[in-house]
Write an enzyme that holds these catalytic residues in place. Structure first.
Site, PDB file in Angstrom:
ATOM      1  N   ASP A  88       0.854  -1.183   0.000  1.00  0.00           N
ATOM      2  CA  ASP A  88       0.000   0.000   0.000  1.00  0.00           C
ATOM      3  C   ASP A  88       0.891   1.234   0.000  1.00  0.00           C
ATOM      4  O   ASP A  88       1.827   1.335   0.801  1.00  0.00           O
ATOM      5  CB  ASP A  88      -0.905   0.014   1.239  1.00  0.00           C
ATOM      6  CG  ASP A  88      -1.936   1.116   1.110  1.00  0.00           C
ATOM      7  OD1 ASP A  88      -2.774   1.037   0.188  1.00  0.00           O
ATOM      8  OD2 ASP A  88      -1.889   2.073   1.911  1.00  0.00           O
ATOM      9  N   ASP A 558      35.416 -42.731 -40.356  1.00  0.00           N
ATOM     10  CA  ASP A 558      34.336 -43.403 -39.620  1.00  0.00           C
ATOM     11  C   ASP A 558      33.744 -44.509 -40.483  1.00  0.00           C
ATOM     12  O   ASP A 558      34.074 -44.633 -41.681  1.00  0.00           O
ATOM     13  CB  ASP A 558      33.252 -42.384 -39.198  1.00  0.00           C
ATOM     14  CG  ASP A 558      32.632 -42.765 -37.849  1.00  0.00           C
ATOM     15  OD1 ASP A 558      32.362 -43.956 -37.641  1.00  0.00           O
ATOM     16  OD2 ASP A 558      32.425 -41.864 -37.014  1.00  0.00           O
ATOM     17  N   ASP A 584      36.936 -48.893 -40.843  1.00  0.00           N
ATOM     18  CA  ASP A 584      36.759 -49.354 -39.465  1.00  0.00           C
ATOM     19  C   ASP A 584      38.094 -49.194 -38.759  1.00  0.00           C
ATOM     20  O   ASP A 584      39.087 -49.823 -39.166  1.00  0.00           O
ATOM     21  CB  ASP A 584      36.328 -50.832 -39.521  1.00  0.00           C
ATOM     22  CG  ASP A 584      36.118 -51.416 -38.127  1.00  0.00           C
ATOM     23  OD1 ASP A 584      36.688 -50.878 -37.160  1.00  0.00           O
ATOM     24  OD2 ASP A 584      35.381 -52.414 -38.015  1.00  0.00           O
TER      25      ASP A 584
END
Ligand SMILES: O=c1[nH]cc([C@@H]2O[C@H](COP(=O)(O)OP(=O)(O)OP(=O)(O)O)[C@@H](O)[C@H]2O)c(=O)[nH]1
Length: 680
Positions: A88, A558, A584
């Site tokens: 307030d 890969d 591999d």
């Protein structure tokens, strides 16, 4: 941000702003607080003549506003808030209290009384902390304070005043002006907190939160309430516990405590409490914290009765002093009863709050992970990126889910810092991404972890749900989790299911993109012209290496099944220094390179295979060659980091190693080894 640790203490709690003031809503939401707005129905009609000082009126009004909402919500809204904030604001000049003008004439009277003078603006604030008990009764704790700011108005002519009044601005503002808008032009100076004038003393509020949440050793949401009182040079804080309507309370008198109390000076709801000084005599900030529990009850305490735990201290400097009770606490109700609280001594061996919090965080960790996985999988972050500001019902419609479930998920994400919610007066909040989610959780963000999150959800999570069996058997739980052996899973991922392969590659791609730059820049690689990234998957890491080292070309080596998909992951800009070779690494010849890179590879394989791979690298190396290893290396004493030790629990065929575990392996000093710890 400094205040965030304070505001964040309220994350996950139902915080309610008991105010219709749009300014308070804005101040608090700008501070990052997430809350609901439930305007108070309390009429601001307290008799000002009853109050010794104007701020007491503001504080009492704030308290009544907050309490009205705290009491109403369980019945009208069917939920009990954790915290209700009421405020307030009043203006005082020449012994008068000015609130909001009722009409233009009233505004004129107010503003002309302020012209050319200094006045005070007080905002009283009340924080009601609600503790819902098992029997559905609610305990309320009240923290109240106020802030004063002095404001000086320039001399204002009638013309100016009426022009301002006719703008319409004064009508819903204390004292008839809005300092944040046109009213700012009337002001010569402000001494104190500007936001306090606007309607909410944010800084003081954060200090109070800090007292409640950061400096208490027992959190407010524990079953027993830790009582901590504070008072600083300008503001008294009291914590009160009010029994809910009809709650019977014990009325027993402790001789020692009774002697210290004068029940006749007890407070009532409508007159502010007199301050007590006796508690502070026994209090010291060095004292241990005590738990306070309400004892079982006999007598009735009516609704307007307050059990008071109040403190006022005098201290010699401006430093804030905090006091913690160390005796049995006698609480005084307005009826004059003394209600004894059972105070448990704080044993030295009692756990610290931080320790308790750590355990709670560990217990809840899986829920947080799963909430993240689910929101990510259901594309919540992508949706809110393209359409920020949707409410739960709109999100639910888009992601084809229930409104209830979606609202829970969104709120959980807010509490985890993954979403922001923006409260709207009398409406459901709307949601948007935080910086954190925009950086890491969008599908197309440069540092998107979405692929890895999906991997965690789809692959790691099911494995960990069989952790007990994994520990008992010391073996991977693929069969239980997926109905397949790990060999079949590998076969599926790379050869049988295009979808599984892409998912795996996405996961590797996202983690490599996020960590790649740090790995690529960890060492001076200027002596290397060619590198080979073994098991480099989509090339995400390789691209980071070429970006960081203009003289370096990188071959990604890969499996053929992976390489054939690599073009799906090409970055927008590339200068052909990254190439792909299929093979591999256990069987085929490795491409020639000055530097071999093994990033997140070794932990997947058993010692024997690691031995084969490292000796193949050793054979391929010539003088001046290097091997860069990026792994979550364990500390030499194997006490951390926990990311590595937790990863080991998935019981893959591989194992987590320390740096020396790896260097002791068979490289025969054939090359320099650069080891990069990838645990964060
Ligand atoms: O410079 C400014 N001064 C004050 C204000 C606004 O004035 C009102 C004060 O009224 P009150 O504290 O009673 O709050 P309400 O708006 O009535 O909302 P509640 O539901 O909380 O009672 C307040 O809105 C201040 O923001 C201003 O804007 N500028």
């Amino acid at each position: 941000m400094v205040l965030n640790p304070v505001i964040s203490k309220l994350a996950g709690k139902l915080v309610v702003l008991a105010s219709a003031s749009p300014r308070r809503l804005e101040i608090l939401s700008n501070a990052g607080l997430r809350f609901e707005v439930v305007p108070s129905w309390f009429k601001e009609t307290l008799d000002k003549g009853l109050f010794k000082a104007p701020h007491e009126y503001a504080v009492e009004t704030a308290k009544q506003k907050a309490l009205e909402v705290a009491r109403r919500m369980p019945f009208k809204h069917l939920k009990t808030p954790d915290i209700v904030i009421g405020a307030d604001t009043i203006v005082t000049v020449d012994g008068m209290i000015l609130e909001k003008p009722v009409d233009k004439e009233d505004a004129y009277r107010m503003l002309s009384s302020l012209s050319g003078k200094e006045h005070s603006v007080f905002t009283g604030v009340a924080i009601v902390v609600c503790h819902e008990k098992e029997n559905e009764e609610v305990d309320y704790q009240l923290i109240e304070f106020y802030e004063e700011t002095k404001v000086k108005f320039a001399d204002l002519s009638d013309n100016m005043l009426w022009e301002y009044i006719n703008s319409g601005e004064p009508m819903d503002k204390a004292g008839g002006y809005g300092i944040q808008a046109l009213g700012g032009m009337l002001v010569e100076y402000v001494h104190g907190d500007f936001l306090n004038v606007v309607g909410f003393p944010l800084n003081h509020f954060c200090k109070q939160l800090d007292l409640i949440y950061n400096r208490c050793t027992s959190s407010a949401d524990q079953e027993s309430v830790s009582v901590r009182l504070s008072h600083n040079s300008s503001h008294a804080t009291s914590i009160l516990t009010q029994p809910p309507p009809g709650l019977p309370a014990q009325s027993s008198h402790s001789p020692s405590s009774k002697a210290k109390h004068n029940p006749s000076s007890s407070p009532t709801q409508n007159s502010p409490p007199a301050n007590y000084t006796h508690h502070t005599q026994n209090s010291s900030s060095a004292n241990p914290v005590h738990k306070v529990k309400r004892k079982s009850s006999e007598g009735e305490v009516d609704e307007s009765s307050w059990m008071l735990v109040n403190s006022l201290s005098k201290h010699t400097d401006d430093r804030e002093a905090e006091f913690i009770y160390n005796t049995t606490l006698p609480l005084v109700a307005s009826s004059g009863q003394v209600i004894e609280l059972n105070v448990t001594e704080h044993e030295d061996s009692e756990p610290k709050k931080d320790d308790l919090q750590r355990i709670i965080d560990l217990m809840d960790g899986f829920k947080a992970s799963k909430a993240l996985f689910t929101a990510s999988k259901m594309c919540v972050f992508d949706l809110l990126q393209s359409r920020p500001g949707l409410d739960a019902a709109q999100v639910a419609q888009e992601i084809k889910a229930s409104v209830k479930g979606t609202a829970c998920l969104l709120e959980a994400c807010v509490s985890l810092g993954l979403l922001k919610s923006k409260p709207r007066a009398c409406q459901k909040p709307v949601y948007e991404n935080t910086d954190l989610s925009s950086h890491f959780l969008l599908s197309d963000a440069p540092f998107s972890l979405r692929g890895y999150i999906q991997h965690c959800n789809d692959t790691v999570w099911p494995l960990f749900s069989h952790l007990e069996s994994a520990v008992r058997e010391g073996a991977n739980q693929c069969e239980k989790a997926f109905g397949k052996t790990s060999k079949d899973m590998f076969q599926d991922t790379f050869y049988n299911s295009q979808e599984a392969k892409l998912r795996f590659m996405n996961a590797m791609h996202s983690i490599a993109k996020v960590t790649g730059r740090a790995v690529a820049t960890a060492f001076d690689l200027s002596s290397f012209k060619t590198a080979c990234d073994l098991g480099g998957c989509t090339g995400a890491m390789a691209y980071e290496f070429t970006k960081a080292h203009p003289g370096l070309s990188v071959t990604v080596f890969d499996l053929p099944a992976v390489v054939e998909m690599s073009e799906h992951f090409l970055p927008l800009h590339t200068d052909n220094r990254v190439s792909f070779v299929a093979g591999d690494f256990f069987k085929d010849d490795l491409p020639k390179a000055d530097l071999y890179i093994l990033a997140r590879i070794l932990h997947d394989w058993p010692d024997e295979k690691v031995g084969i791979l490292l000796s193949k690298i050793a054979n391929a190396c010539t003088a001046g060659c290097g091997l860069l290893l990026s792994e979550i290396f364990l500390d030499e004493d194997r006490r951390g980091p926990s990311r590595g030790l937790l990863q080991a629990l998935s019981m893959s065929e591989g194992k987590q190693s320390s740096a020396t575990d790896v260097t002791d392996n068979t490289l025969n000093n054939t090359c320099d080894i650069l080891m990069c710890n990838a645990h964060s």
